[in-house]
Design an enzyme around this catalytic site. Sequence first.
Site, PDB file in Angstrom:
ATOM      1  N   GLU A   1       3.907   4.629   5.644  1.00  0.00           N
ATOM      2  CA  GLU A   1       2.700   4.015   5.403  1.00  0.00           C
ATOM      3  C   GLU A   1       1.498   4.704   4.525  1.00  0.00           C
ATOM      4  OE1 GLU A   1       1.253   1.223   5.339  1.00  0.00           O
ATOM      5  OE2 GLU A   1       1.732  -0.111   6.809  1.00  0.00           O
ATOM      6  N   ASP A   2       0.603   4.154   4.070  1.00  0.00           N
ATOM      7  CA  ASP A   2      -0.522   4.394   3.438  1.00  0.00           C
ATOM      8  C   ASP A   2      -1.712   4.760   4.644  1.00  0.00           C
ATOM      9  OD1 ASP A   2      -0.802   1.830   3.855  1.00  0.00           O
ATOM     10  OD2 ASP A   2      -2.177   1.673   2.162  1.00  0.00           O
TER      11      ASP A   2
ATOM     12  N   ASP B   1      -4.993   1.763  10.525  1.00  0.00           N
ATOM     13  CA  ASP B   1      -6.242   1.271  10.817  1.00  0.00           C
ATOM     14  C   ASP B   1      -6.593   0.788  12.468  1.00  0.00           C
ATOM     15  OD1 ASP B   1      -8.997   0.065  10.427  1.00  0.00           O
ATOM     16  OD2 ASP B   1      -8.385  -0.180   8.451  1.00  0.00           O
TER      17      ASP B   1
ATOM     18  N   ASP C   1      -6.151  -0.839  -1.367  1.00  0.00           N
ATOM     19  CA  ASP C   1      -6.905  -1.729  -2.687  1.00  0.00           C
ATOM     20  C   ASP C   1      -8.349  -2.462  -1.836  1.00  0.00           C
ATOM     21  OD1 ASP C   1      -5.533  -3.500  -0.635  1.00  0.00           O
ATOM     22  OD2 ASP C   1      -6.142  -5.188  -1.933  1.00  0.00           O
TER      23      ASP C   1
ATOM     24  N   GLY D   1       0.810  -1.413   0.073  1.00  0.00           N
ATOM     25  CA  GLY D   1      -0.020  -0.022  -0.047  1.00  0.00           C
ATOM     26  C   GLY D   1       0.686   1.406  -0.109  1.00  0.00           C
TER      27      GLY D   1
ATOM     28  N   PHE E   1     -14.696   2.331   4.430  1.00  0.00           N
ATOM     29  CA  PHE E   1     -13.733   1.576   3.373  1.00  0.00           C
ATOM     30  C   PHE E   1     -13.127   2.301   2.329  1.00  0.00           C
ATOM     31  CE2 PHE E   1     -13.397  -2.990   2.005  1.00  0.00           C
ATOM     32  CZ  PHE E   1     -12.218  -2.844   1.399  1.00  0.00           C
TER      33      PHE E   1
ATOM     34  N   LYS F   1      -7.394   6.276  10.809  1.00  0.00           N
ATOM     35  CA  LYS F   1      -8.667   6.151  11.192  1.00  0.00           C
ATOM     36  C   LYS F   1      -8.649   6.137  12.713  1.00  0.00           C
ATOM     37  CE  LYS F   1     -10.641   3.360   7.469  1.00  0.00           C
ATOM     38  NZ  LYS F   1     -10.932   1.920   6.985  1.00  0.00           N
TER      39      LYS F   1
ATOM     40  N   ARG G   1      -5.498   0.412  -6.525  1.00  0.00           N
ATOM     41  CA  ARG G   1      -4.583   0.942  -5.832  1.00  0.00           C
ATOM     42  C   ARG G   1      -4.069   2.058  -6.733  1.00  0.00           C
ATOM     43  NH1 ARG G   1      -2.391  -2.499  -1.695  1.00  0.00           N
ATOM     44  NH2 ARG G   1      -2.611  -4.501  -1.987  1.00  0.00           N
TER      45      ARG G   1
HETATM   46  C1  PRP Z   1      -2.612  -1.951   5.310  1.00  0.00           C
HETATM   47  C2  PRP Z   1      -1.704  -0.938   5.667  1.00  0.00           C
HETATM   48  C3  PRP Z   1      -1.007  -1.105   7.128  1.00  0.00           C
HETATM   49  C4  PRP Z   1      -1.959  -2.038   7.523  1.00  0.00           C
HETATM   50  C5  PRP Z   1      -2.798  -1.313   8.551  1.00  0.00           C
HETATM   51  O1  PRP Z   1      -1.922  -3.180   4.706  1.00  0.00           O
HETATM   52  O2  PRP Z   1      -0.881  -0.560   4.533  1.00  0.00           O
HETATM   53  O3  PRP Z   1       0.095  -1.953   6.602  1.00  0.00           O
HETATM   54  O4  PRP Z   1      -3.090  -2.535   6.515  1.00  0.00           O
HETATM   55  O5  PRP Z   1      -3.622  -1.931   9.454  1.00  0.00           O
HETATM   56  P1  PRP Z   1      -3.827  -2.004  10.948  1.00  0.00           P
HETATM   57  O6  PRP Z   1      -3.484  -0.668  11.296  1.00  0.00           O
HETATM   58  O7  PRP Z   1      -5.229  -2.454  11.319  1.00  0.00           O
HETATM   59  O8  PRP Z   1      -2.632  -3.116  11.338  1.00  0.00           O
HETATM   60  P2  PRP Z   1      -2.609  -4.373   4.125  1.00  0.00           P
HETATM   61  O9  PRP Z   1      -2.546  -5.464   5.264  1.00  0.00           O
HETATM   62  O10 PRP Z   1      -3.919  -3.930   3.609  1.00  0.00           O
HETATM   63  O11 PRP Z   1      -1.580  -4.803   2.940  1.00  0.00           O
HETATM   64  P3  PRP Z   1      -1.393  -3.770   1.682  1.00  0.00           P
HETATM   65  O12 PRP Z   1      -0.515  -2.768   1.881  1.00  0.00           O
HETATM   66  O13 PRP Z   1      -0.199  -4.804   0.647  1.00  0.00           O
HETATM   67  O14 PRP Z   1      -2.541  -3.588   0.856  1.00  0.00           O
END
Ligand code: PRP
Length: 185
Positions: A103-104, A107, A163, A48, A156, A135, A169
Amino acid sequence: MDFSHVEADLAKTLITEEELHAKLQELAREIEADYEGKDLLLVGVLRGAVMVMADLARALQRHIEMDWMAVSSYGSGTVSSGVVRILKDLDSDLTGRNVLIVEDIIDSGLTLSWLRANLESRGAASVEICTMLRKPDALKVQVDVKYCGFDIPNEFVIGYGLDYAEKYRNLRGIGVLAPHVYSGE
Ligand code: PRP
Protein backbone atom coordinates in the site's frame (compact mmCIF):
# COMPACT_ATOMS: atom_id res chain seq x y z
CA MET A 1 7.45 14.96 -12.18
CA ASP A 2 9.81 16.80 -9.83
CA PHE A 3 8.92 19.04 -6.88
CA SER A 4 9.95 22.08 -8.95
CA HIS A 5 6.85 21.64 -11.15
CA VAL A 6 4.41 21.85 -8.23
CA GLU A 7 6.15 24.29 -5.88
CA ALA A 8 3.14 26.65 -5.75
CA ASP A 9 0.81 23.80 -4.72
CA LEU A 10 2.96 22.51 -1.84
CA ALA A 11 3.03 23.62 1.79
CA LYS A 12 6.28 21.69 2.11
CA THR A 13 8.21 18.74 0.77
CA LEU A 14 8.05 15.77 3.12
CA ILE A 15 10.02 12.87 1.64
CA THR A 16 12.36 12.98 -1.33
CA GLU A 17 12.64 10.37 -4.06
CA GLU A 18 16.07 9.40 -2.71
CA GLU A 19 14.68 8.85 0.80
CA LEU A 20 11.83 6.75 -0.59
CA HIS A 21 14.21 4.55 -2.55
CA ALA A 22 16.64 4.16 0.35
CA LYS A 23 13.75 3.08 2.58
CA LEU A 24 12.53 0.59 -0.03
CA GLN A 25 15.96 -1.01 -0.11
CA GLU A 26 15.81 -1.45 3.70
CA LEU A 27 12.33 -2.94 3.51
CA ALA A 28 13.33 -5.22 0.65
CA ARG A 29 16.21 -6.69 2.69
CA GLU A 30 13.85 -7.36 5.62
CA ILE A 31 11.30 -8.98 3.33
CA GLU A 32 13.93 -11.15 1.62
CA ALA A 33 15.10 -12.41 5.02
CA ASP A 34 11.60 -13.02 6.37
CA TYR A 35 10.38 -14.91 3.31
CA GLU A 36 13.55 -16.86 2.56
CA GLY A 37 12.62 -20.22 1.04
CA LYS A 38 8.95 -19.29 0.78
CA ASP A 39 6.80 -18.21 -2.13
CA LEU A 40 5.72 -14.56 -2.09
CA LEU A 41 2.71 -12.94 -3.72
CA LEU A 42 2.65 -9.14 -3.65
CA VAL A 43 -0.88 -7.75 -3.76
CA GLY A 44 -1.05 -4.11 -4.81
CA VAL A 45 -4.10 -2.00 -4.06
CA LEU A 46 -4.98 0.23 -7.00
CA ARG A 47 -4.42 2.96 -7.74
CA GLY A 48 -2.18 4.57 -5.14
CA ALA A 49 0.12 1.60 -4.63
CA VAL A 50 1.33 1.43 -8.23
CA MET A 51 4.58 3.32 -7.56
CA VAL A 52 5.46 1.48 -4.32
CA MET A 53 4.68 -1.85 -5.93
CA ALA A 54 6.82 -1.16 -9.00
CA ASP A 55 9.80 0.02 -6.93
CA LEU A 56 9.52 -2.58 -4.15
CA ALA A 57 9.19 -5.43 -6.65
CA ARG A 58 12.35 -4.29 -8.43
CA ALA A 59 14.24 -3.80 -5.16
CA LEU A 60 13.60 -7.43 -4.17
CA GLN A 61 16.46 -9.73 -5.20
CA ARG A 62 14.27 -12.82 -5.52
CA HIS A 63 11.31 -14.14 -7.48
CA ILE A 64 7.91 -12.76 -6.58
CA GLU A 65 4.47 -12.72 -8.15
CA MET A 66 2.27 -9.66 -8.40
CA ASP A 67 -1.48 -9.31 -8.43
CA TRP A 68 -3.80 -6.34 -8.05
CA MET A 69 -7.05 -5.39 -6.38
CA ALA A 70 -9.13 -2.27 -6.67
CA VAL A 71 -11.38 -1.40 -3.75
CA SER A 72 -13.59 1.49 -2.89
CA SER A 73 -14.80 2.41 0.56
CA TYR A 74 -18.38 3.49 0.96
CA GLY A 75 -18.70 6.80 2.71
CA SER A 76 -19.32 10.43 2.10
CA GLY A 77 -16.46 12.38 0.55
CA THR A 78 -13.23 11.92 2.43
CA VAL A 79 -14.83 10.14 5.40
CA SER A 80 -14.21 6.42 5.14
CA SER A 81 -16.93 4.17 6.56
CA GLY A 82 -14.95 0.94 6.76
CA VAL A 83 -17.33 -0.82 4.40
CA VAL A 84 -15.34 -1.80 1.36
CA ARG A 85 -16.51 -2.79 -2.10
CA ILE A 86 -14.28 -4.82 -4.43
CA LEU A 87 -14.05 -3.11 -7.83
CA LYS A 88 -11.44 -5.49 -9.21
CA ASP A 89 -10.63 -8.77 -7.55
CA LEU A 90 -7.42 -10.80 -7.61
CA ASP A 91 -6.80 -13.26 -10.43
CA SER A 92 -4.80 -15.55 -8.11
CA ASP A 93 -6.02 -18.36 -5.87
CA LEU A 94 -4.65 -17.55 -2.41
CA THR A 95 -4.82 -21.06 -0.97
CA GLY A 96 -1.55 -21.71 0.84
CA ARG A 97 0.08 -18.53 -0.49
CA ASN A 98 2.21 -16.05 1.44
CA VAL A 99 0.54 -12.74 0.67
CA LEU A 100 2.09 -9.33 1.21
CA ILE A 101 -0.34 -6.46 0.71
CA VAL A 102 1.48 -3.43 -0.70
CA GLU A 103 0.00 0.00 0.00
CA ASP A 104 0.96 3.62 -0.39
CA ILE A 105 -0.71 4.83 2.81
CA ILE A 106 -2.64 3.73 5.86
CA ASP A 107 -4.84 6.56 7.04
CA SER A 108 -7.80 5.47 9.18
CA GLY A 109 -6.73 1.83 8.77
CA LEU A 110 -10.26 0.84 7.78
CA THR A 111 -9.42 -0.30 4.23
CA LEU A 112 -6.47 -2.43 5.29
CA SER A 113 -8.16 -3.99 8.25
CA TRP A 114 -11.03 -5.09 5.99
CA LEU A 115 -8.70 -6.22 3.21
CA ARG A 116 -6.49 -8.30 5.44
CA ALA A 117 -9.49 -10.15 6.90
CA ASN A 118 -10.88 -10.67 3.41
CA LEU A 119 -7.63 -12.17 2.07
CA GLU A 120 -7.12 -14.30 5.19
CA SER A 121 -10.57 -15.80 4.67
CA ARG A 122 -9.43 -17.13 1.28
CA GLY A 123 -7.04 -19.66 2.81
CA ALA A 124 -3.73 -17.83 2.49
CA ALA A 125 -0.85 -19.27 4.53
CA SER A 126 -0.01 -15.75 5.70
CA VAL A 127 -1.17 -12.20 5.04
CA GLU A 128 1.09 -9.29 5.97
CA ILE A 129 1.09 -5.59 5.13
CA CYS A 130 3.77 -3.33 3.68
CA THR A 131 2.95 0.37 3.49
CA MET A 132 5.14 3.27 2.51
CA LEU A 133 3.29 5.74 4.76
CA ARG A 134 1.22 5.56 7.91
CA LYS A 135 -0.56 8.35 9.81
CA PRO A 136 -0.60 7.26 13.46
CA ASP A 137 -2.81 10.20 14.48
CA ALA A 138 -5.52 9.28 11.94
CA LEU A 139 -5.86 5.60 12.86
CA LYS A 140 -9.38 4.51 13.78
CA VAL A 141 -8.67 0.81 13.97
CA GLN A 142 -5.48 -0.91 14.96
CA VAL A 143 -3.76 -2.52 11.98
CA ASP A 144 -0.77 -4.78 12.45
CA VAL A 145 1.72 -3.54 9.85
CA LYS A 146 4.84 -5.63 9.40
CA TYR A 147 6.70 -3.25 7.07
CA CYS A 148 6.23 0.52 7.27
CA GLY A 149 8.32 3.11 5.45
CA PHE A 150 7.50 6.31 7.31
CA ASP A 151 5.12 7.46 10.03
CA ILE A 152 3.92 10.91 9.02
CA PRO A 153 1.79 13.70 10.53
CA ASN A 154 -1.93 13.82 9.82
CA GLU A 155 -1.66 16.18 6.85
CA PHE A 156 -2.88 16.06 3.24
CA VAL A 157 -0.02 14.38 1.42
CA ILE A 158 0.38 13.88 -2.30
CA GLY A 159 2.89 12.30 -4.68
CA TYR A 160 4.42 8.86 -5.24
CA GLY A 161 0.99 7.44 -6.07
CA LEU A 162 -1.03 9.65 -3.75
CA ASP A 163 -3.44 12.03 -5.43
CA TYR A 164 -5.62 15.01 -4.90
CA ALA A 165 -8.49 14.90 -7.43
CA GLU A 166 -6.39 12.40 -9.44
CA LYS A 167 -3.46 14.84 -9.78
CA TYR A 168 0.07 14.58 -8.37
CA ARG A 169 0.30 10.77 -8.46
CA ASN A 170 3.35 11.05 -10.74
CA LEU A 171 5.26 13.37 -8.42
CA ARG A 172 8.53 11.58 -7.61
CA GLY A 173 8.60 12.53 -3.92
CA ILE A 174 5.94 13.14 -1.29
CA GLY A 175 4.76 16.61 -0.28
CA VAL A 176 2.12 18.28 1.87
CA LEU A 177 -0.56 19.94 -0.24
CA ALA A 178 -1.03 23.67 0.36
CA PRO A 179 -4.51 24.42 1.79
CA HIS A 180 -5.28 26.94 -0.98
CA VAL A 181 -5.37 24.05 -3.48
CA TYR A 182 -8.31 22.30 -1.79
CA SER A 183 -9.96 25.05 0.29
CA GLY A 184 -11.46 26.71 -2.78
CA GLU A 185 -13.76 23.75 -3.45
C1 PRP B 1 -6.00 5.23 -0.17
C2 PRP B 1 -4.88 4.24 0.09
C3 PRP B 1 -5.57 3.15 0.85
C4 PRP B 1 -6.66 3.89 1.61
C5 PRP B 1 -6.21 4.08 3.02
O1 PRP B 1 -6.69 4.86 -1.31
O2 PRP B 1 -4.31 3.76 -1.10
O3 PRP B 1 -6.12 2.17 0.01
O4 PRP B 1 -6.84 5.16 0.98
O5 PRP B 1 -7.17 4.79 3.74
P1 PRP B 1 -7.78 4.25 5.12
O6 PRP B 1 -6.64 3.77 5.95
O7 PRP B 1 -8.44 5.47 5.70
O8 PRP B 1 -8.77 3.19 4.81
P2 PRP B 1 -7.80 5.75 -1.98
O9 PRP B 1 -9.16 5.36 -1.47
O10 PRP B 1 -7.43 7.20 -1.86
O11 PRP B 1 -7.76 5.30 -3.50
P3 PRP B 1 -6.54 5.38 -4.56
O12 PRP B 1 -5.50 4.39 -4.10
O13 PRP B 1 -7.16 4.99 -5.85
O14 PRP B 1 -6.00 6.79 -4.55
